[in-house]
Design a protein around this motif. Structure first.
Motif, PDB file in Angstrom:
ATOM      1  N   ASN A 135      60.806  95.430  49.907  1.00  0.00           N
ATOM      2  CA  ASN A 135      61.425  94.950  48.679  1.00  0.00           C
ATOM      3  C   ASN A 135      62.942  94.818  48.756  1.00  0.00           C
ATOM      4  N   THR A 146      69.817  93.102  47.459  1.00  0.00           N
ATOM      5  CA  THR A 146      68.784  92.367  46.742  1.00  0.00           C
ATOM      6  C   THR A 146      67.516  93.190  46.635  1.00  0.00           C
ATOM      7  N   SER A 197      69.883  90.491  42.356  1.00  0.00           N
ATOM      8  CA  SER A 197      70.889  90.917  43.335  1.00  0.00           C
ATOM      9  C   SER A 197      72.146  91.404  42.624  1.00  0.00           C
ATOM     10  N   SER A 249      63.599  87.707  42.606  1.00  0.00           N
ATOM     11  CA  SER A 249      64.557  88.709  43.071  1.00  0.00           C
ATOM     12  C   SER A 249      65.685  88.888  42.072  1.00  0.00           C
ATOM     13  N   ARG A 296      63.515  92.498  45.779  1.00  0.00           N
ATOM     14  CA  ARG A 296      62.514  91.437  45.604  1.00  0.00           C
ATOM     15  C   ARG A 296      61.224  92.010  45.043  1.00  0.00           C
TER      16      ARG A 296
END
Length: 294
Positions: free
Chosen positions: A218, A291, A86, A84, A293
């Protein structure tokens, strides 16, 4: 008899060769012709795929521990392929981090937050009876672990910050005086009180709690609150004027001159008050972010 044996041996050798070449071979024994045809042996290797499943509840990639500890190749594969990324904003500054999933409940994070975040505090603070305008220059690289102890949105975080945070401060007189240790000093005699502050700790442990819900396969959002132990601060304050300083006693119009008191003495008293301010020792952590992912 010897001819028959030699013929049989030759036939066996030729048959073996034919098996390897996968081509038909004809052997003549006297008046009879025998055809040997080899069938190639097929060996199949079937690889079992490793399942890297996305867990929508936990919001992380599962079954990645094997890739990390399964060998050097797997480890570097995980390092260059994080789980991930962020973006965040909070009391430590504006920043970003990268996360690597160790398992469904554990994620390793490396990030940075900084910049001028004084406006997030309102742009000023009080040290006892003196109000200061603040400009800040933050730099907070950090390395930590995010845990999902219950496997859902609730998170707990811990780690280490390497703080390099500077505060530029300017004192605001109140009613024409700077009140320090319950004594009021004439602001015109002292001039401008300006200085800087920085944390003493070179490593600062931190802890947080928060939530990390997903808003799709995601994307997700997060919020965290906590604190980092930054330690005491070092402060430097100077006054812009020289000469005697009047002390306001509340009775004498314009104040009285106290022998031996200079603007430098007032600056030293303000410096000590800043270093004694407790809330800068424990830096509050409040952050929000998003975030993505992989």
């Amino acid at each position: 008899m010897r001819l028959i044996k030699l013929t049989a041996i030759s036939a066996a050798v030729l048959a073996s060769t034919a098996a390897l070449a996968a081509e038909p071979v004809i052997v003549v024994d006297g008046n009879d012709a025998v055809v040997y045809e080899a069938e190639p042996v097929a060996v199949a290797y079937e690889a079992e795929p490793v399942a890297y499943a996305y867990n929508a509840d936990a919001g992380i990639v599962s079954n990645t521990t094997g890739a990390v500890v399964g060998g050097t190749k797997g480890f570097f594969s995980k390092v260059i392929n994080p789980a991930s990324v962020s973006a965040e904003v909070g009391t430590l500054g504006y920043g970003a981090n990268i996360g690597w999933s160790l398992n469904e409940k554990t994620e390793l994070q490396a990030g940075w937050a900084g910049g001028d975040v004084a406006d997030l505090f309102g742009g000023d603070f009080d040290a006892n009876d003196v109000n200061y305008d603040v400009d800040s220059d933050f730099s907070n690289p950090y390395l930590g672990v995010q845990l999902r102890p219950t496997g859902n949105w609730f998170t707990m975080g811990a780690g280490i910050i390497v703080p390099d945070n500077d505060f530029d401060v300017t004192a605001n007189p109140d009613g024409g005086v700077y009140k320090i240790n319950d004594v009021s000093y004439n602001a015109d005699d002292v001039g401008a009180l300006q200085g800087s502050m920085e944390h003493r700790n070179k490593l600062a442990p931190y802890g947080t709690i928060g939530f990390r819900p997903n808003i799709g396969n995601n994307w997700g959002v997060f919020g965290e609150i906590g604190a980092a132990y930054m330690g005491k601060t070092n402060a430097t304050v100077s006054a812009s004027k020289t000469g005697p300083v009047r002390v306001e006693d509340g009775f004498t119009d314009g104040g009285t001159i106290v022998p031996g008191v200079t603007p430098g003495d007032v600056a030293a008293l303000a410096e000590k008050e800043l270093e004694d301010k407790d809330y800068l020792e424990w830096m509050p952590i409040v952050k929000l972010g998003a975030t993505y992912r992989f």
